[in-house]
Design a protein around this motif. Structure first.
Motif, PDB file in Angstrom:
ATOM      1  N   MET A 297       0.828  -1.197   0.000  1.00 15.94           N
ATOM      2  CA  MET A 297       0.000   0.000   0.000  1.00 15.94           C
ATOM      3  C   MET A 297       0.868   1.255   0.000  1.00 15.94           C
ATOM      4  O   MET A 297       1.884   1.314   0.685  1.00 15.94           O
ATOM      5  CB  MET A 297      -0.925  -0.008   1.211  1.00 15.94           C
ATOM      6  N   GLY A 298       0.405   2.234  -0.742  1.00 11.25           N
ATOM      7  CA  GLY A 298       1.138   3.490  -0.818  1.00 11.25           C
ATOM      8  C   GLY A 298       0.606   4.507   0.162  1.00 11.25           C
ATOM      9  O   GLY A 298      -0.179   4.200   1.060  1.00 11.25           O
ATOM     10  N   THR A 299       1.002   5.765  -0.027  1.00 14.29           N
ATOM     11  CA  THR A 299       0.641   6.825   0.915  1.00 14.29           C
ATOM     12  C   THR A 299      -0.852   7.110   0.906  1.00 14.29           C
ATOM     13  O   THR A 299      -1.481   7.239   1.958  1.00 14.29           O
ATOM     14  CB  THR A 299       1.421   8.106   0.567  1.00 14.29           C
ATOM     15  N   PHE A 300      -1.453   7.180  -0.293  1.00 11.44           N
ATOM     16  CA  PHE A 300      -2.846   7.605  -0.389  1.00 11.44           C
ATOM     17  C   PHE A 300      -3.789   6.568   0.212  1.00 11.44           C
ATOM     18  O   PHE A 300      -4.623   6.880   1.073  1.00 11.44           O
ATOM     19  CB  PHE A 300      -3.186   7.858  -1.864  1.00 11.44           C
ATOM     20  N   ILE A 301      -3.647   5.322  -0.237  1.00 14.05           N
ATOM     21  CA  ILE A 301      -4.544   4.263   0.237  1.00 14.05           C
ATOM     22  C   ILE A 301      -4.193   3.821   1.651  1.00 14.05           C
ATOM     23  O   ILE A 301      -5.077   3.555   2.475  1.00 14.05           O
ATOM     24  CB  ILE A 301      -4.472   3.046  -0.719  1.00 14.05           C
ATOM     25  N   GLY A 302      -2.892   3.753   1.957  1.00 17.03           N
ATOM     26  CA  GLY A 302      -2.459   3.169   3.221  1.00 17.03           C
ATOM     27  C   GLY A 302      -2.505   4.113   4.405  1.00 17.03           C
ATOM     28  O   GLY A 302      -2.680   3.667   5.546  1.00 17.03           O
ATOM     29  N   VAL A 303      -2.332   5.406   4.174  1.00 14.48           N
ATOM     30  CA  VAL A 303      -2.255   6.355   5.302  1.00 14.48           C
ATOM     31  C   VAL A 303      -3.298   7.464   5.188  1.00 14.48           C
ATOM     32  O   VAL A 303      -4.065   7.711   6.117  1.00 14.48           O
ATOM     33  CB  VAL A 303      -0.835   6.973   5.403  1.00 14.48           C
ATOM     34  N   TYR A 304      -3.340   8.114   4.037  1.00 16.34           N
ATOM     35  CA  TYR A 304      -4.172   9.319   3.901  1.00 16.34           C
ATOM     36  C   TYR A 304      -5.653   9.006   4.124  1.00 16.34           C
ATOM     37  O   TYR A 304      -6.319   9.634   4.960  1.00 16.34           O
ATOM     38  CB  TYR A 304      -3.950   9.945   2.521  1.00 16.34           C
ATOM     39  N   LEU A 305      -6.167   8.022   3.385  1.00 17.79           N
ATOM     40  CA  LEU A 305      -7.598   7.727   3.485  1.00 17.79           C
ATOM     41  C   LEU A 305      -7.993   7.161   4.855  1.00 17.79           C
ATOM     42  O   LEU A 305      -9.016   7.565   5.413  1.00 17.79           O
ATOM     43  CB  LEU A 305      -8.016   6.769   2.364  1.00 17.79           C
ATOM     44  N   PRO A 306      -7.218   6.217   5.453  1.00 16.84           N
ATOM     45  CA  PRO A 306      -7.586   5.771   6.806  1.00 16.84           C
ATOM     46  C   PRO A 306      -7.593   6.902   7.835  1.00 16.84           C
ATOM     47  O   PRO A 306      -8.476   6.962   8.702  1.00 16.84           O
ATOM     48  CB  PRO A 306      -6.505   4.734   7.144  1.00 16.84           C
ATOM     49  N   CYS A 307      -6.612   7.794   7.759  1.00 19.69           N
ATOM     50  CA  CYS A 307      -6.592   8.938   8.691  1.00 19.69           C
ATOM     51  C   CYS A 307      -7.807   9.826   8.465  1.00 19.69           C
ATOM     52  O   CYS A 307      -8.456  10.289   9.407  1.00 19.69           O
ATOM     53  CB  CYS A 307      -5.304   9.742   8.519  1.00 19.69           C
ATOM     54  N   LEU A 308      -8.126  10.069   7.199  1.00 21.00           N
ATOM     55  CA  LEU A 308      -9.279  10.910   6.864  1.00 21.00           C
ATOM     56  C   LEU A 308     -10.556  10.304   7.433  1.00 21.00           C
ATOM     57  O   LEU A 308     -11.373  10.997   8.057  1.00 21.00           O
ATOM     58  CB  LEU A 308      -9.383  11.022   5.330  1.00 21.00           C
ATOM     59  N   GLN A 309     -10.710   9.002   7.254  1.00 23.83           N
ATOM     60  CA  GLN A 309     -11.913   8.324   7.721  1.00 23.83           C
ATOM     61  C   GLN A 309     -12.012   8.346   9.238  1.00 23.83           C
ATOM     62  O   GLN A 309     -13.098   8.501   9.795  1.00 23.83           O
ATOM     63  CB  GLN A 309     -11.911   6.885   7.213  1.00 23.83           C
ATOM     64  N   ASN A 310     -10.878   8.190   9.932  1.00 23.52           N
ATOM     65  CA  ASN A 310     -10.897   8.156  11.395  1.00 23.52           C
ATOM     66  C   ASN A 310     -11.073   9.536  11.997  1.00 23.52           C
ATOM     67  O   ASN A 310     -11.645   9.672  13.088  1.00 23.52           O
ATOM     68  CB  ASN A 310      -9.602   7.525  11.917  1.00 23.52           C
ATOM     69  N   ILE A 311     -10.549  10.573  11.327  1.00 22.14           N
ATOM     70  CA  ILE A 311     -10.645  11.926  11.901  1.00 22.14           C
ATOM     71  C   ILE A 311     -12.048  12.489  11.699  1.00 22.14           C
ATOM     72  O   ILE A 311     -12.648  13.048  12.628  1.00 22.14           O
ATOM     73  CB  ILE A 311      -9.582  12.845  11.266  1.00 22.14           C
ATOM     74  N   LEU A 312     -12.594  12.363  10.483  1.00 27.39           N
ATOM     75  CA  LEU A 312     -13.941  12.879  10.214  1.00 27.39           C
ATOM     76  C   LEU A 312     -14.952  11.865  10.740  1.00 27.39           C
ATOM     77  O   LEU A 312     -15.047  10.761  10.225  1.00 27.39           O
ATOM     78  CB  LEU A 312     -14.141  13.083   8.713  1.00 27.39           C
TER      79      LEU A 312
END
Length: 1100
Positions: A135-150
């Motif tokens: 997994m890269g940055t977008f799928i592996g980190v960015y989107l999970p963080c986005l989903q957990n924060i919002l």
């Protein structure tokens, strides 16, 4: 030419040189004999390492050249061909592999799946095939963080926060919380890029940076925070369902309007418990289902955010028609009426409305109505006037209220009613809780948590060191922009009374943020429902794995059961505990009450992430080399301070409780947990603090008030490297009680190269004994060519800087009279001289094997101090220190001092009592009078026997047989003399005046007195005259021993001034005899020799 059958000649290797061929030609072997070294040379360092490892374990005792097991030809070829260019290092390859082999291992390194212990520690996991992380940055980190924060707070509480706190203060709340998470993300990025981050995320980073105590405490806090977050998300899901999707699904109904809030809480508990059980079952069945649904939940969040922005844009040119009914300036709840009017006109005339019936006692125009209803008019305003309406100015400032207050619109005309009785059941919109700034911070902060989602997936990332910083910081920037823009847009679009209407009662029970969205409110309702449901599932998935990781680390013994799970590694027991803790949060039932709890745990976790980065940066440890360069210790310190401030801003009592929990866990791990050495920053901080403290105390001697015995304990070892007198360590523990410096030293005879293994074994034995005796200190073992030099080295060099010993404690050499050990007394006397020269105090424990163990308790008895000469007051201090320990606590302290012929014993006693009073030491005082008396024949004879024995050993060159015979003769005479003195001591004591001085006249008188008592025969036998100085010393020893025996024979411990050795080394053996006579007949004796400086003071 190579050997027949060798593959070396058939295939050239990169190392094939003339030298290699010469070696190959030199290899002589019969046909079909294969040189295995050729393969090693051709295959390179990795194969060489495997070949080396395959031959057997390192250090098996057989050299390659002489092993009887392997054929000589084979061995010769290995020696010729193996590592031809690295022959210089071949003997070390078992422990130091070739670089090529090391690089090959590192290239094949794979991260392990989530929740598994470190790569190096789990041998089975190495063999387990793991899917290559991709997994890269977008799928592996960015989107999970986005989903957990919002999450749930954005949809259910952000509009209410804006309405209560106003746009300005809401902006400040969000900015503070987002700044806190951004600074934490910067610190986390520095830690995450400082080496390979195995699966384990934030717990792994904190524990490996701050040590097992902090790691365990913060890891459990993070676990509790994640678990309560699951409870919050489930409560949010149920609130959306019961309030906005299906209000009729409530099981428990209120009997009156006052009980609606309580009934709602009960419904939340029932539905929440059922939902938790269902979610736990889903997680138990398989995490793969949760992971498959994650994308759906994320899509719901994104669509909901887009719908909000679309709705805001639409309000600019086409605001929605959302009427809000006001009575005077009070907002009315439209759940039970439709028309906002008192009466309405029909073809049949004017009729009262449903609203009239709610405020009056009948539908007739003559009915009695509520005073406020009668005197105020009804008005309808637009709930969402739009961005261009200018409502932003009305919503800039805060409107904090108490519980149960009307939600009112400022600036609207209202006729107040005096002494109004607020009847229940009237359709007003009331505030459900008291609001203030700090409370809103606690409710809002969970909406910015979730920044660890990317680091928790570190095991699944293609390049964690690159993806974690980039993805996390981008996610925080994105969500911060969304939150801050939403605050401004909500304040600019929505009427203030609607913003403060938490449950949308004025909107007929619709979600406030949903009425703003486009194309339909249901986009937000359904989207928020599924997103909160997904967040709850992810919390229930992540929290048990975090607990499993902590349990498998073994730092908290009672949690180890939660490290087990199903065969595929799923944490079954940890999931059960997580569900039980989560149920606690659901039983609280109020989203506004649960949110501050998890805020505390997350803030504490973030605070320690910042602390870890700041500590590592300030220590500048060589291993601290993060790839992420945009960090600084000031940013980490600012983030830590902000986290701490937010904890107390949210709720000071919750903050104290969270700190108490973390502190208890910390102390428990410190006391009971397994010892772990993770190269953590706290250990480095301790080393730096120790260095700083040592440099501070480097110069100058400590003040008398700060003086305490810093003890160097000299232990003797037997042939098995075990401690001969373990009770010496018991006595050390009783004397020190864990305070000050204790160095346990010992000497091994020989050379370090030969005695290295024995030294390690001896040190291990000493350390284990120190642990058993609870002696807190350091072990220092010296290997020296002889015991004398080794002890001298210890006395000179033990300790470091200002932390050096000032007192030496050793056992009396019981075997000093044995002729096969002539050096023991010499070593002892030289050690006494060394301590004197070094200005150190000396304590000698005689009969040390009779001293009490730490488990023993004296129920009664005395500690007797015989204060003969003053050498710094150490004799006073030692019993005081011993009386602090449980072994000696019930003993009494007695001090005896000796009065000479010219002394006033009564005045001496008074002065000594006054002195002890000023010293704050409680003790009985007794002055013993010792006046002149003649030297007895016994003393004279004992001195003579002592000198004869000394002369025999030194001057007569006797054979072993003769020496034994002469020694036996002296022993027999000594025994006969001893029986005389025993008879004397057993006789009733007589008030016989004793003299401690010696004059020439008395010597002459003694000579004439004893001339006819058989002495002449004795002198004729040895032709020796006793030395006058020795006679005087023996006289003192005998008389003082008699007095001490008379007073202190039953004492639990006797402390005596230890006289110094003679300046003339010829009398060393006589010195040992004097000390033996002085302490004869006493059970436990501690001979004390002060350092010459004052160690006790009467001043404060």
């Amino acid at each position: 030419m190579g050997c027949p059958g060798s593959s070396f000649s058939a295939r050239s290797s990169p190392l094939e040189t003339g030298e290699a061929r010469t070696q190959s030609d030199a290899c002589s072997c019969p046909p079909l004999c294969l040189c295995p070294g050729a393969h090693s040379a051709a295959l390179g360092g990795g194969s060489q390492l495997q070949a080396l490892k395959g031959r057997g374990p390192a250090g098996d005792g057989h050299s390659r050249e002489s092993s009887p097991i392997i054929d000589n030809c084979e061995m010769e070829r290995e020696s010729f061909f193996e590592g031809k260019s690295m022959a210089l290092f071949e003997e070390e390859m078992d422990s130091n592999p070739m670089v090529s082999s090391l690089l090959n291992k590192l290239a094949n390194y794979t991260n392990l799946s989530q929740g598994v212990v470190e790569h190096e520690e789990d041998e089975e996991s190495r063999r387990r095939e793991v899917k290559s992380p991709g997994m890269g940055t977008f799928i592996g980190v960015y989107l999970p963080c986005l989903q957990n924060i919002l999450g749930v707070i954005l949809f259910l509480r952000l509009t209410w926060i804006v309405g209560v706190a106003g746009v300005m203060e809401s902006f400040l709340i969000v900015f503070m919380c987002c700044t806190c998470t951004m600074l934490t993300a910067i610190s986390m990025s520095a830690i995450a890029t400082n080496g390979v981050v195995p699966a384990g995320g934030s717990y792994y980073m904190i524990s490996r940076s701050l040590g097992p105590e902090f790691g365990g405490a913060v890891g459990l806090c993070f676990y509790l925070g994640t678990t309560f977050a699951g409870a919050m998300y489930i409560l949010g899901t149920i609130e959306i369902f019961l309030t906005y999707i299906s209000p009729g699904a409530a099981i428990i109904h209120a009997a009156s309007a006052d009980g609606e809030a309580v009934a709602m809480l009960h419904n939340m508990r029932v539905y929440g418990t059922c939902t938790l059980a269902l979610m736990a079952m889903v997680v138990f069945v398989g995490v793969k289902y949760v992971n498959k649904l994650a994308l759906v939940f994320l899509a719901c969040v994104v669509l909901s955010i887009l719908a909000i922005y679309a709705g805001v844009i639409k309000t600019a040119f086409d605001p929605p028609d959302i009427p809000v009914c006001l009575l005077g300036n009070r907002t009315l709840s439209k759940r039970s009426f439709d028309v906002c009017a008192k009466v309405h006109t029909t073809s049949n005339g004017t009729r009262t409305t449903a609203l009239w019936g709610l405020f009056c006692n009948g539908s007739a125009h003559s009915a009695t109505c509520d005073d406020y209803f009668a005197q105020n008019n009804l008005t309808v305003i637009q709930g969402i006037p739009g961005v261009a309406s200018g409502v932003l100015l009305d919503n800039l400032w805060s409107v904090y209220t108490d519980k149960g207050v009307f939600v009112e619109k400022a600036g609207t005309p209202s006729v107040p009613v005096p002494e109004e009785s607020r009847a229940s059941g009237l359709p007003y919109v009331l505030t459900d809780i008291m609001t203030y700034f700090t409370m809103l911070v606690g409710i809002y902060f969970p909406s910015v948590t979730g920044i660890m989602a990317g680091s928790n997936r570190s095991g699944d990332l293609r390049d964690a060191q690159k993806s974690i910083p980039t993805g996390t910081i981008l996610a925080i920037v994105t969500t911060s922009f969304i939150y801050l823009s939403c605050i401004v847009l909500f304040g600019a679009c929505i009427e203030g009374v609607i913003l403060r209407d938490k449950f949308g009662e004025a909107l007929q029970g619709n979600l406030v943020i949903g009425t703003l969205a486009w194309p339909s409110p249901w986009v937000i309702v359904i989207g928020s429902f599924f997103s909160t449901c997904g967040a709850g599932l992810q919390s229930l998935t992540g929290a048990p794995r975090l607990l499993q990781a902590i349990a498998r680390d073994g730092i908290i013994p009672f949690l180890q059961v939660f490290g087990h799970g199903k065969a595929n590694g799923e944490p079954t027991w940890a999931l059960l505990l997580t569900a039980l803790i989560c149920e606690t949060g659901i039983l609280i039932a109020s989203l506004d009450s649960v949110a501050p709890i998890l805020s505390m745990f997350f803030l504490m976790c973030y605070m320690f992430v910042n602390l870890a980065c700041a500590v590592q940066t300030l220590l500048r440890t060589p291993n601290w080399r993060p790839r992420f360069k945009y960090y600084h210790w000031t940013l980490s310190f600012l983030g830590m301070s902000l986290c701490l401030a937010l904890m107390f801003i949210c709720s000071w009592y919750y903050a104290l409780c969270a700190m108490l929990i973390a502190g208890c866990i910390y102390k428990y791990i410190e006391y009971r947990g397994a010892e772990k050495e993770w190269g953590d920053g706290i250990r480095g901080l301790s080393l730096n603090a120790a260095r700083y403290a040592l440099l501070r105390v480097e110069h100058g001697t400590p003040h008398t008030k700060n003086w305490r015995p810093q003890v160097l304990v000299m232990l003797n070892l037997d042939a098995e490297q075990c401690v001969k007198h373990p009770r010496l360590l018991s006595f050390t523990t009783q004397l020190k009680a864990g305070k000050g410096l204790t160095i346990v030293g010992s000497v091994l005879e020989g050379t370090y190269l030969d005695k290295h293994a024995e030294a390690q074994q001896a040190e291990e034995n000493i350390r284990s004994l120190m642990g058993a005796e609870k002696t807190k200190g350091f072990c220092q073992l010296v290997v020296s060519s002889n015991l004398r030099d080794g002890m001298s080295h210890l006395i000179q060099s033990a300790g470091l800087g200002g932390m050096k010993h000032n007192t030496v404690l050793m056992a009396w050499p019981e075997s000093w009279k044995e002729e096969d050990n002539p050096s023991s007394w010499r070593n002892f006397v030289d050690t006494v001289r060394d301590t004197t020269e070094a200005q150190q105090a000396l304590l000698v424990a005689k009969n040390v094997d009779l001293f009490p163990q730490n488990q023993e308790r004296f129920s009664d008895g005395n500690i007797d101090v015989w204060w003969i000469v003053h050498d710094g007051g150490l004799l006073m201090l030692l019993p005081f220190l011993l009386l602090q320990h449980k072994v000696w606590r019930k003993c009494r302290m007695r001090i005896f001092t000796v009065a000479q012929v010219d002394d006033n014993s009564i005045q001496m006693k008074k002065d000594l009592q006054t002195f002890l009073y000023h010293l704050r030491i409680s003790a009985e005082v007794e002055v013993v009078e010792m006046v002149e008396s003649d030297i007895s024949a016994f003393t004279y004879e004992k001195t003579l026997l002592m000198e004869q024995r000394s002369q025999m050993v030194k001057q007569m060159q006797l054979s072993k047989t003769e020496r034994e015979r002469e020694a036996q003769l002296i022993h027999d005479r000594n025994t006969a003399s001893h029986s005389v003195v025993t008879a004397r001591t057993q006789a009733p004591p007589t008030p016989d005046k004793v003299q401690m001085t010696w004059t020439k006249e008395k010597l002459i008188a003694e000579k004439y007195k004893n001339k006819d008592t058989g002495m002449s025969g004795f002198k004729d036998l040895f032709s020796l005259k006793p030395n006058q100085s020795n006679v005087r010393r023996m006289h003192t020893a005998v008389k003082l021993n008699g007095v001490v025996l008379n007073k202190s024979q039953d004492a639990q411990l006797v402390l005596l001034n230890m006289p110094g050795p003679p300046r003339n080394r010829q009398g060393d053996e006589n010195y040992m005899e004097f000390l033996e006579v002085l302490t004869e007949g006493l059970n436990r004796v501690l001979l004390v020799r002060g350092s010459g400086r004052e160690v006790i003071t009467i001043y404060s």
